[in-house]
Design an enzyme around this catalytic site. Structure first.
Site, short mmCIF file in Angstrom:
data_model
loop_
_atom_site.label_atom_id
_atom_site.label_comp_id
_atom_site.label_asym_id
_atom_site.label_seq_id
_atom_site.Cartn_x
_atom_site.Cartn_y
_atom_site.Cartn_z
N LYS A 15 107.95 88.92 -46.42
CA LYS A 15 107.01 88.04 -45.73
C LYS A 15 106.76 88.55 -44.30
CE LYS A 15 108.42 83.99 -48.45
NZ LYS A 15 108.86 82.58 -48.38
N TYR A 50 100.71 80.37 -53.96
CA TYR A 50 101.57 79.20 -53.78
C TYR A 50 100.94 77.92 -54.35
CZ TYR A 50 104.96 81.64 -50.80
OH TYR A 50 105.95 82.47 -50.33
N ASN A 55 111.64 82.60 -44.26
CA ASN A 55 112.86 83.03 -44.95
C ASN A 55 112.75 84.43 -45.55
OD1 ASN A 55 111.21 82.43 -47.08
ND2 ASN A 55 112.41 80.71 -47.86
N HIS A 104 110.00 86.73 -50.60
CA HIS A 104 109.64 85.95 -51.79
C HIS A 104 110.08 86.72 -53.03
CE1 HIS A 104 107.26 83.78 -54.78
NE2 HIS A 104 106.96 84.98 -55.26
N GLU A 119 102.15 86.56 -60.75
CA GLU A 119 102.11 87.04 -59.37
C GLU A 119 101.85 88.55 -59.31
OE1 GLU A 119 105.81 85.48 -57.83
OE2 GLU A 119 105.08 83.41 -57.99
P1 DAT Z 1 111.41 80.10 -53.00
O1 DAT Z 1 110.67 80.86 -51.94
O2 DAT Z 1 112.91 80.19 -52.84
O3 DAT Z 1 110.95 80.43 -54.40
P2 DAT Z 1 109.91 77.60 -53.22
O4 DAT Z 1 109.06 78.20 -54.28
O5 DAT Z 1 110.50 76.25 -53.47
O6 DAT Z 1 111.11 78.55 -52.78
O7 DAT Z 1 109.04 77.46 -51.87
C1 DAT Z 1 108.16 78.48 -51.49
C2 DAT Z 1 108.21 78.63 -50.01
O8 DAT Z 1 107.71 77.43 -49.39
C3 DAT Z 1 109.61 78.82 -49.43
O9 DAT Z 1 110.04 80.14 -49.49
C4 DAT Z 1 109.43 78.32 -48.02
C5 DAT Z 1 108.42 77.20 -48.17
N1 DAT Z 1 109.09 75.90 -48.26
C6 DAT Z 1 109.72 75.38 -49.34
N2 DAT Z 1 110.24 74.18 -49.08
C7 DAT Z 1 109.93 73.92 -47.79
C8 DAT Z 1 110.17 72.83 -46.90
N3 DAT Z 1 110.84 71.74 -47.29
N4 DAT Z 1 109.71 72.93 -45.63
C9 DAT Z 1 109.01 74.02 -45.22
N5 DAT Z 1 108.75 75.08 -46.00
C10 DAT Z 1 109.20 75.03 -47.26
#
Ligand code: DAT
Length: 138
Positions: A9, A49, A112, A115, A126
């Site tokens: 990212k 997303y 974080n 991805h 994807e």
């Molecule tokens: P991952 O990236 O581990 O697959 P995810 O698909 O649940 O996790 O979420 C996608 C991204 O969205 C994640 O990397 C960061 C953001 N995100 C998820 N939950 C969040 C939250 N509660 N607050 C802010 N950003 C969040």
């Protein structure tokens, strides 16, 4: 052979972590079958997303992931979908196991570093969003 989609990212690219992350993925034994750096469009970010579009953080997520270059990676290897998720660590870096990318390099859930597709179906979707078939090694 199983394939997945990984993306360093904008925070990871900005902080100079591209090389290190690629080295760790390759040393693990995964093969890079597609690789490019790009700034993704709003449209691509929203499609990528889409499952989160009703979530309160969606706008922030799209604006973050389009805020600078990302590195899109197509990875191949045995068990690579789950293996990449393991190397990434939990979504919230505070909960990520020691030695994972997110534990080692990130502090906040919003930024974080990396991805990785959640399952084989997402991986296929994807990879199709980010790469044309001519961009992937056979
Ligand atoms: P991952 O990236 O581990 O697959 P995810 O698909 O649940 O996790 O979420 C996608 C991204 O969205 C994640 O990397 C960061 C953001 N995100 C998820 N939950 C969040 C939250 N509660 N607050 C802010 N950003 C969040």
């Amino acid at each position: 052979m199983e394939r997945t989609f990984a993306m360093i990212k904008p925070d990871g690219v900005r902080r100079g972590l591209t090389g290190e992350i690629l080295v760790r993925l390759i040393k693990k034994g995964y093969r890079v079958v597609g690789l490019k750096q790009l700034v993704i469009s709003q449209e691509l970010a929203q499609q990528h997303y889409a499952e989160h579009k009703e979530r309160p953080f969606f706008g922030e997520l799209v604006s973050f992931v389009t805020s600078g270059p990302v590195v899109a990676i197509a990875l191949e290897g045995e068990g690579v979908v789950a293996g990449l998720r393991q190397m990434m660590g939990a979504t919230n870096p505070a909960n990520a196991a020691p030695g994972t990318f997110r534990a080692d390099y990130a502090t906040t859930i919003g930024e974080n570093i990396i991805h990785g597709s959640a399952n084989e179906q997402d991986a296929e979707r994807e990879l199709g969003l980010f790469f044309g078939s001519e961009e992937l090694l056979q």
